[in-house]
Design a protein around this motif. Structure first.
Motif, PDB file in Angstrom:
ATOM      1  N   ASN A  61       0.815  -1.226   0.000  1.00 13.55           N
ATOM      2  CA  ASN A  61       0.000   0.000   0.000  1.00 13.55           C
ATOM      3  C   ASN A  61       0.844   1.270   0.000  1.00 13.55           C
ATOM      4  O   ASN A  61       0.321   2.382  -0.035  1.00 13.55           O
ATOM      5  CB  ASN A  61      -0.938   0.007   1.222  1.00 13.55           C
ATOM      6  CG  ASN A  61      -0.164  -0.030   2.534  1.00 13.55           C
ATOM      7  OD1 ASN A  61       1.006  -0.407   2.579  1.00 13.55           O
ATOM      8  ND2 ASN A  61      -0.822   0.358   3.607  1.00 13.55           N
TER       9      ASN A  61
ATOM     10  N   LYS B 103       3.151   4.240  -1.375  1.00 10.82           N
ATOM     11  CA  LYS B 103       3.336   4.975  -2.639  1.00 10.82           C
ATOM     12  C   LYS B 103       4.697   5.685  -2.598  1.00 10.82           C
ATOM     13  O   LYS B 103       5.287   5.844  -1.533  1.00 10.82           O
ATOM     14  CB  LYS B 103       2.241   6.032  -2.814  1.00 10.82           C
ATOM     15  CG  LYS B 103       0.830   5.492  -2.682  1.00 10.82           C
ATOM     16  CD  LYS B 103       0.174   5.465  -4.028  1.00 10.82           C
ATOM     17  CE  LYS B 103      -1.275   5.076  -4.011  1.00 10.82           C
ATOM     18  NZ  LYS B 103      -1.621   3.807  -3.424  1.00 10.82           N
ATOM     19  N   GLY B 104       5.157   6.117  -3.759  1.00 10.08           N
ATOM     20  CA  GLY B 104       6.444   6.808  -3.854  1.00 10.08           C
ATOM     21  C   GLY B 104       6.528   8.001  -2.920  1.00 10.08           C
ATOM     22  O   GLY B 104       7.562   8.253  -2.299  1.00 10.08           O
ATOM     23  N   ARG B 105       5.413   8.745  -2.779  1.00  9.99           N
ATOM     24  CA  ARG B 105       5.433   9.941  -1.929  1.00  9.99           C
ATOM     25  C   ARG B 105       5.544   9.600  -0.439  1.00  9.99           C
ATOM     26  O   ARG B 105       5.827  10.466   0.373  1.00  9.99           O
ATOM     27  CB  ARG B 105       4.198  10.803  -2.206  1.00  9.99           C
ATOM     28  CG  ARG B 105       2.897  10.142  -1.835  1.00  9.99           C
ATOM     29  CD  ARG B 105       1.713  11.100  -2.021  1.00  9.99           C
ATOM     30  NE  ARG B 105       0.461  10.427  -1.749  1.00  9.99           N
ATOM     31  CZ  ARG B 105      -0.263   9.766  -2.637  1.00  9.99           C
ATOM     32  NH1 ARG B 105       0.139   9.691  -3.900  1.00  9.99           N
ATOM     33  NH2 ARG B 105      -1.394   9.188  -2.299  1.00  9.99           N
ATOM     34  N   ASP B 106       5.284   8.321  -0.094  1.00 13.50           N
ATOM     35  CA  ASP B 106       5.419   7.893   1.309  1.00 13.50           C
ATOM     36  C   ASP B 106       6.873   7.594   1.676  1.00 13.50           C
ATOM     37  O   ASP B 106       7.185   7.358   2.844  1.00 13.50           O
ATOM     38  CB  ASP B 106       4.598   6.619   1.565  1.00 13.50           C
ATOM     39  CG  ASP B 106       3.117   6.820   1.250  1.00 13.50           C
ATOM     40  OD1 ASP B 106       2.615   7.926   1.512  1.00 13.50           O
ATOM     41  OD2 ASP B 106       2.492   5.866   0.745  1.00 13.50           O
TER      42      ASP B 106
ATOM     43  N   THR C 135       6.262  -2.952  -8.345  1.00 11.32           N
ATOM     44  CA  THR C 135       5.327  -3.966  -7.844  1.00 11.32           C
ATOM     45  C   THR C 135       5.947  -5.336  -8.080  1.00 11.32           C
ATOM     46  O   THR C 135       6.508  -5.596  -9.142  1.00 11.32           O
ATOM     47  CB  THR C 135       3.982  -3.857  -8.588  1.00 11.32           C
ATOM     48  OG1 THR C 135       3.497  -2.519  -8.421  1.00 11.32           O
ATOM     49  CG2 THR C 135       2.974  -4.832  -8.037  1.00 11.32           C
TER      50      THR C 135
ATOM     51  N   LYS D 211       5.394  -4.704  -2.940  1.00  7.98           N
ATOM     52  CA  LYS D 211       6.234  -3.743  -3.654  1.00  7.98           C
ATOM     53  C   LYS D 211       7.655  -3.848  -3.137  1.00  7.98           C
ATOM     54  O   LYS D 211       7.901  -4.398  -2.054  1.00  7.98           O
ATOM     55  CB  LYS D 211       5.714  -2.320  -3.449  1.00  7.98           C
ATOM     56  CG  LYS D 211       4.419  -2.043  -4.181  1.00  7.98           C
ATOM     57  CD  LYS D 211       4.022  -0.582  -4.058  1.00  7.98           C
ATOM     58  CE  LYS D 211       2.758  -0.321  -4.865  1.00  7.98           C
ATOM     59  NZ  LYS D 211       2.227   1.023  -4.617  1.00  7.98           N
TER      60      LYS D 211
END
Length: 199
Positions: free
Chosen positions: A55, A57-60, A100, A107
């Motif tokens: 779950n 994302k790159g921004r996390d 992924t 991921k």
């Protein structure tokens, strides 16, 4: 007619060395398996993969790659990897991607590091991590053939010298000097070489 035959070490010594080598390798593998990431290297670069929850994302992500340091974390959490590289990298050539994975579904962060020194094996990705024995690395010949002639010759010489050092033999430079001296001795049998120093 007598011939000097060099005797191989006894089978017992060889078996003992092999056992020690297996134990060292098992310990090294166990240490590497404990790391929260996997890494591989060629003589030119290092690749690191870190499994993360699906779950994310790159921004996390909180990823820092500089010439001498790395940090990879999910924002607000303990880093998966953080520390100093054993040798500098070309920061502009380094990259990271979030990919992924199918096995297991989820991921991973894939980090590519371009070494500044293209003829040096790394014992670890960060200096705080357990080391691997770089003298045991055997590069794939296809990777060796990717190098330009001069670099490849230098790498092959380093590998030869490393193997010779492990076996207590002469380096390629020392061997070359000995060969030149032997040739000279053969051409000049009248000269006394008993006190000749090679170095």
């Amino acid at each position: 007619m007598s011939t000097d035959v060099e005797r191989d070490p006894t089978a017992g010594e060889t078996a003992e060395r092999e056992r020690e080598e297996r134990e060292r390798k098992a310990k090294e593998d166990a240490e590497q398996a404990q790391l929260p990431y996997k890494w591989t290297q060629s003589i030119q670069d290092v690749d690191v993969t870190i499994p993360i929850p699906g779950n994310i994302k790159g921004r996390d992500m909180d990823v820092v790659l500089t010439k001498t340091k790395i940090k990879v974390a999910i924002k607000g959490q303990e880093p998966f990897i953080e520390g100093d590289f054993p040798h500098p990298v070309l920061a502009d050539e380094c990259s990271w991607t979030l990919e992924t994975t199918s096995q297991p579904p989820g991921k991973e962060v894939a980090i590519h590091l371009d070494k500044v020194n293209k003829v040096e094996w790394w014992p670890h990705v960060v200096t705080s991590a357990p080391k691997i024995d770089v003298s045991k690395i055997t590069p794939e010949s296809s990777k060796l053939s990717d190098l330009d002639g001069q670099t490849r010759a230098m790498v092959e010489k380093m590998m030869y010298d490393q193997r010779q050092k492990e076996m207590g033999g002469p380096s390629s430079d020392e061997q070359r000097k000995m060969d030149i001296l032997k040739k000279f001795q053969a051409e000049h049998p009248e000269m006394d070489f008993s006190n000749a120093q090679i170095g």
